[in-house]
Motif scaffolding. Sequence first.
Motif, PDB file in Angstrom:
ATOM      1  N   VAL A 144       0.779  -0.925  -0.108  1.00 27.31           N
ATOM      2  CA  VAL A 144       0.195   0.023   0.073  1.00 27.31           C
ATOM      3  C   VAL A 144       0.702   1.253  -0.016  1.00 27.31           C
ATOM      4  CG1 VAL A 144      -2.195  -1.416   1.020  1.00 27.31           C
ATOM      5  CG2 VAL A 144      -0.148  -0.020   2.793  1.00 27.31           C
ATOM      6  N   ARG A 145       2.106   1.760   0.805  1.00 22.66           N
ATOM      7  CA  ARG A 145       3.007   2.322   0.809  1.00 22.66           C
ATOM      8  C   ARG A 145       3.189   2.796  -1.003  1.00 22.66           C
ATOM      9  NH1 ARG A 145       7.922   0.824  -0.932  1.00 22.66           N
ATOM     10  NH2 ARG A 145       9.078   0.186   0.353  1.00 22.66           N
ATOM     11  N   THR A 146       3.611   2.305  -1.744  1.00 20.92           N
ATOM     12  CA  THR A 146       4.354   2.025  -3.182  1.00 20.92           C
ATOM     13  C   THR A 146       3.532   3.083  -4.093  1.00 20.92           C
ATOM     14  OG1 THR A 146       5.432   0.212  -2.875  1.00 20.92           O
ATOM     15  CG2 THR A 146       5.330   0.945  -4.636  1.00 20.92           C
ATOM     16  N   ILE A 182       0.593  -7.430  -7.844  1.00 19.71           N
ATOM     17  CA  ILE A 182       0.183  -6.969  -6.685  1.00 19.71           C
ATOM     18  C   ILE A 182       0.398  -5.033  -7.258  1.00 19.71           C
ATOM     19  CG2 ILE A 182       0.924  -6.827  -4.483  1.00 19.71           C
ATOM     20  CD1 ILE A 182       2.420  -9.840  -5.054  1.00 19.71           C
ATOM     21  N   GLN A 183       1.375  -5.019  -6.992  1.00 19.68           N
ATOM     22  CA  GLN A 183       0.915  -3.537  -7.301  1.00 19.68           C
ATOM     23  C   GLN A 183       0.223  -2.814  -8.344  1.00 19.68           C
ATOM     24  OE1 GLN A 183       2.872  -0.857  -5.564  1.00 19.68           O
ATOM     25  NE2 GLN A 183       3.359  -3.263  -4.470  1.00 19.68           N
ATOM     26  N   GLY A 184       0.344  -3.758  -9.616  1.00 20.37           N
ATOM     27  CA  GLY A 184      -0.404  -3.180 -10.596  1.00 20.37           C
ATOM     28  C   GLY A 184      -2.210  -2.825  -9.859  1.00 20.37           C
ATOM     29  N   TYR A 208      -1.614  -3.274 -19.166  1.00 14.50           N
ATOM     30  CA  TYR A 208      -1.293  -4.286 -19.616  1.00 14.50           C
ATOM     31  C   TYR A 208      -0.119  -5.058 -18.773  1.00 14.50           C
ATOM     32  CZ  TYR A 208       1.728  -6.544 -23.797  1.00 14.50           C
ATOM     33  OH  TYR A 208       1.853  -7.286 -23.686  1.00 14.50           O
ATOM     34  N   ASP A 209      -0.035  -6.367 -19.493  1.00 12.92           N
ATOM     35  CA  ASP A 209       0.776  -7.186 -18.836  1.00 12.92           C
ATOM     36  C   ASP A 209       1.083  -7.954 -19.708  1.00 12.92           C
ATOM     37  OD1 ASP A 209       1.261  -8.121 -15.380  1.00 12.92           O
ATOM     38  OD2 ASP A 209       1.264 -10.089 -16.788  1.00 12.92           O
ATOM     39  N   VAL A 210       1.890  -8.938 -19.896  1.00 14.94           N
ATOM     40  CA  VAL A 210       2.228 -10.629 -20.603  1.00 14.94           C
ATOM     41  C   VAL A 210       1.674 -11.666 -20.021  1.00 14.94           C
ATOM     42  CG1 VAL A 210       4.641  -9.614 -20.978  1.00 14.94           C
ATOM     43  CG2 VAL A 210       3.922 -11.600 -18.549  1.00 14.94           C
ATOM     44  N   GLY A 240      -1.166  -3.250 -26.218  1.00 15.70           N
ATOM     45  CA  GLY A 240       0.288  -3.244 -25.856  1.00 15.70           C
ATOM     46  C   GLY A 240       0.920  -2.700 -25.069  1.00 15.70           C
ATOM     47  N   TYR A 241       2.354  -2.971 -24.956  1.00 14.23           N
ATOM     48  CA  TYR A 241       2.603  -1.576 -24.781  1.00 14.23           C
ATOM     49  C   TYR A 241       2.676   0.409 -24.840  1.00 14.23           C
ATOM     50  CZ  TYR A 241       5.805  -5.135 -22.320  1.00 14.23           C
ATOM     51  OH  TYR A 241       6.216  -6.437 -21.809  1.00 14.23           O
ATOM     52  N   GLU A 242       3.168  -0.202 -26.666  1.00 16.70           N
ATOM     53  CA  GLU A 242       2.279   1.448 -27.572  1.00 16.70           C
ATOM     54  C   GLU A 242       1.438   1.727 -26.917  1.00 16.70           C
ATOM     55  OE1 GLU A 242       3.139   0.716 -31.700  1.00 16.70           O
ATOM     56  OE2 GLU A 242       3.023   2.634 -31.777  1.00 16.70           O
ATOM     57  N   ALA A 283       5.380  -1.558 -13.739  1.00 20.41           N
ATOM     58  CA  ALA A 283       5.095  -2.450 -11.906  1.00 20.41           C
ATOM     59  C   ALA A 283       5.897  -3.773 -12.286  1.00 20.41           C
ATOM     60  CB  ALA A 283       4.530  -2.397 -10.632  1.00 20.41           C
ATOM     61  N   THR A 284       6.315  -4.335 -12.804  1.00 19.03           N
ATOM     62  CA  THR A 284       6.842  -5.238 -13.571  1.00 19.03           C
ATOM     63  C   THR A 284       8.145  -5.633 -13.211  1.00 19.03           C
ATOM     64  OG1 THR A 284       8.520  -4.146 -15.899  1.00 19.03           O
ATOM     65  CG2 THR A 284       6.272  -4.699 -15.576  1.00 19.03           C
ATOM     66  N   PRO A 285       8.551  -7.152 -13.424  1.00 17.83           N
ATOM     67  CA  PRO A 285       9.958  -7.210 -12.489  1.00 17.83           C
ATOM     68  C   PRO A 285      11.327  -6.774 -12.619  1.00 17.83           C
ATOM     69  CG  PRO A 285       9.152  -9.463 -13.108  1.00 17.83           C
ATOM     70  CD  PRO A 285       8.169  -8.110 -13.806  1.00 17.83           C
TER      71      PRO A 285
HETATM   72  N1  NAD Z   1       9.373   0.455  -5.199  1.00 10.84           N
HETATM   73  C1  NAD Z   1       9.385  -0.163  -5.135  1.00 10.84           C
HETATM   74  O1  NAD Z   1       8.656   0.699  -3.481  1.00 10.84           O
HETATM   75  C2  NAD Z   1       8.894  -1.572  -5.187  1.00 10.84           C
HETATM   76  C3  NAD Z   1       7.745  -1.894  -4.087  1.00 10.84           C
HETATM   77  C4  NAD Z   1       7.052  -3.201  -4.211  1.00 10.84           C
HETATM   78  C5  NAD Z   1       7.558  -3.289  -5.688  1.00 10.84           C
HETATM   79  N2  NAD Z   1       8.280  -3.062  -5.958  1.00 10.84           N
HETATM   80  C6  NAD Z   1       8.703  -4.166  -7.504  1.00 10.84           C
HETATM   81  O2  NAD Z   1       7.427  -3.634  -7.937  1.00 10.84           O
HETATM   82  C7  NAD Z   1       7.358  -4.472  -9.549  1.00 10.84           C
HETATM   83  C8  NAD Z   1       6.188  -5.473  -9.233  1.00 10.84           C
HETATM   84  O3  NAD Z   1       6.133  -5.494  -7.811  1.00 10.84           O
HETATM   85  P1  NAD Z   1       4.891  -6.725  -7.271  1.00 10.84           P
HETATM   86  O4  NAD Z   1       4.519  -6.977  -6.232  1.00 10.84           O
HETATM   87  O5  NAD Z   1       3.498  -6.350  -8.502  1.00 10.84           O
HETATM   88  O6  NAD Z   1       4.898  -8.065  -8.571  1.00 10.84           O
HETATM   89  P2  NAD Z   1       4.315  -9.157  -9.120  1.00 10.84           P
HETATM   90  O7  NAD Z   1       5.055 -10.002  -9.909  1.00 10.84           O
HETATM   91  O8  NAD Z   1       2.659  -9.250  -8.513  1.00 10.84           O
HETATM   92  O9  NAD Z   1       3.429  -8.314 -10.742  1.00 10.84           O
HETATM   93  C9  NAD Z   1       4.627  -8.346 -11.793  1.00 10.84           C
HETATM   94  C10 NAD Z   1       3.669  -8.240 -12.952  1.00 10.84           C
HETATM   95  O10 NAD Z   1       4.181  -7.537 -14.121  1.00 10.84           O
HETATM   96  C11 NAD Z   1       4.047  -9.299 -15.494  1.00 10.84           C
HETATM   97  N3  NAD Z   1       4.568  -8.730 -15.539  1.00 10.84           N
HETATM   98  C12 NAD Z   1       5.984  -9.900 -16.256  1.00 10.84           C
HETATM   99  N4  NAD Z   1       6.632  -9.146 -17.145  1.00 10.84           N
HETATM  100  C13 NAD Z   1       6.841  -8.213 -17.704  1.00 10.84           C
HETATM  101  C14 NAD Z   1       6.072  -7.463 -18.577  1.00 10.84           C
HETATM  102  N5  NAD Z   1       7.818  -7.591 -19.236  1.00 10.84           N
HETATM  103  N6  NAD Z   1       5.233  -6.250 -19.441  1.00 10.84           N
HETATM  104  C15 NAD Z   1       4.486  -6.497 -18.420  1.00 10.84           C
HETATM  105  N7  NAD Z   1       4.193  -7.067 -17.511  1.00 10.84           N
HETATM  106  C16 NAD Z   1       5.243  -7.767 -16.448  1.00 10.84           C
HETATM  107  C17 NAD Z   1       3.612 -10.073 -14.432  1.00 10.84           C
HETATM  108  O11 NAD Z   1       3.189 -10.662 -15.497  1.00 10.84           O
HETATM  109  C18 NAD Z   1       3.433  -9.605 -12.856  1.00 10.84           C
HETATM  110  O12 NAD Z   1       1.413  -9.928 -13.593  1.00 10.84           O
HETATM  111  C19 NAD Z   1       8.712  -5.687  -8.634  1.00 10.84           C
HETATM  112  O13 NAD Z   1       9.750  -5.119  -9.481  1.00 10.84           O
HETATM  113  C20 NAD Z   1       9.410  -5.464  -7.505  1.00 10.84           C
HETATM  114  O14 NAD Z   1      10.739  -5.187  -7.300  1.00 10.84           O
HETATM  115  C21 NAD Z   1       8.846  -1.919  -5.972  1.00 10.84           C
END
Ligand code: NAD
Length: 347
Positions: free
Chosen positions: A130-132, A158-160, A180-182, A207-209, A221-223
């Motif tokens: 929730v803080r992110t 989660i973050q999305g 968008y998500d893969v 798509g991304y575009e 918020a992707t890996p």
């Molecule tokens: N900045 C911060 O404070 C903070 C805090 C928490 C998490 N994060 C980062 O946010 C990211 C997401 O975290 P999360 O907990 O939501 O993870 P998550 O695994 O729940 O979600 C990631 C999503 O990204 C999708 N994805 C993977 N590759 C993709 C791509 N190339 N294009 C589009 N979608 C893609 C996955 O299918 C998944 O649904 C992670 O990198 C995590 O380290 C950052």
Amino acid sequence: MDSREYRDWVNERLGIGREILYLSLEDCKATGPTNDEIFDLTERALTAHGNKQVEMPAKIGLHPQPDSLMHAMPAYVGPELACGLKWAANFPTNQDRYPDLVPTSGLLVFNDHESGLPMAIMDAYWITEVRTPSVAFAAAKRLARPDTKAFGMVGCGIQGKAHVRMVERVMHELEEIVVYDVFDEAMDKLIEVCQPDVKASIRKASGYEDVVRTCGVFATATPITHVPEPKLEDSWFRPGQTVLLSDCHSLVEDVTVKRADKYLVDSVDQHQVLEGYGYYPWGLPEIYAETGEVVAGVKDGRSDPDELIVVNNVGMAVEDVVVARQIFDRALDAGIGVRLPLWDRTS
Ligand SMILES: NC(=O)c1ccc[n+]([C@@H]2O[C@H](COP(=O)([O-])OP(=O)(O)OC[C@H]3O[C@@H](n4cnc5c(N)ncnc54)[C@H](O)[C@@H]3O)[C@@H](O)[C@H]2O)c1
């Protein structure tokens, strides 16, 4: 309540030094801070950071698996009487290797800043969740165009979902949220669980575009990949956009971040450490400000409707400990959590 009064207040409810409170994820949620309250707490943490009223060394990390990270994140936020350490992990490959386990996890130790003793151990998964987005939107409140009609979300995990649930807290004229998500099912799930919570209509991007061309503001918020693997072409961007990165430069081209009119990070120290780890192989762009400086009003936010602004927040412990204090206080008041013995001084 000053520092001594706060300590006395805690001591009436928990024997500091003799016991600690353990709070599970469900316990943390049961203390009940709303999204609005989390947002306000996060803004307070960012303000203290921007005014240099905190102690927060850059997080140090371990990387036991490819593209995995485990971070030790300590912080003391004096004005908020909040002190502690988060030990957080993100292992994106859990999706394949351990499908029944989440990729993100964490525990937070909350300390008495007067004596140093630990007072609580709590789950940090939900706090991080929730803080992110609160940090991203505290930035957007000052840096995004207020007339933004479309918000985009790349990454529907989660973050999305957490971002989509919080976006209307600061963007009041939104008509559309484009996600968008893969994985198609991740987009479907986000729409299913988030649409009831937001007024703007959520649709899947092609798509991304589609996201970049449609949305005045978008978040990613992707890996986090150790070396960026850009998917968002620079030619799709336009003046006036605000880009909120929670995943470093994983998806954006180096040319985009370097030509942005304003490029912000949450912590210069932190991002320099990440650069040392190799996350920014082409170097960090020139940094206009830290996010907290803009939130605190030390630096200006958006000054021109046509500015392209990129905000790169990797997450700071100051946000975690300030939210943790609120959860701890509420848990003590409501009798939530499990008391565990720490040290019996008679033995
Ligand atoms: N900045 C911060 O404070 C903070 C805090 C928490 C998490 N994060 C980062 O946010 C990211 C997401 O975290 P999360 O907990 O939501 O993870 P998550 O695994 O729940 O979600 C990631 C999503 O990204 C999708 N994805 C993977 N590759 C993709 C791509 N190339 N294009 C589009 N979608 C893609 C996955 O299918 C998944 O649904 C992670 O990198 C995590 O380290 C950052």
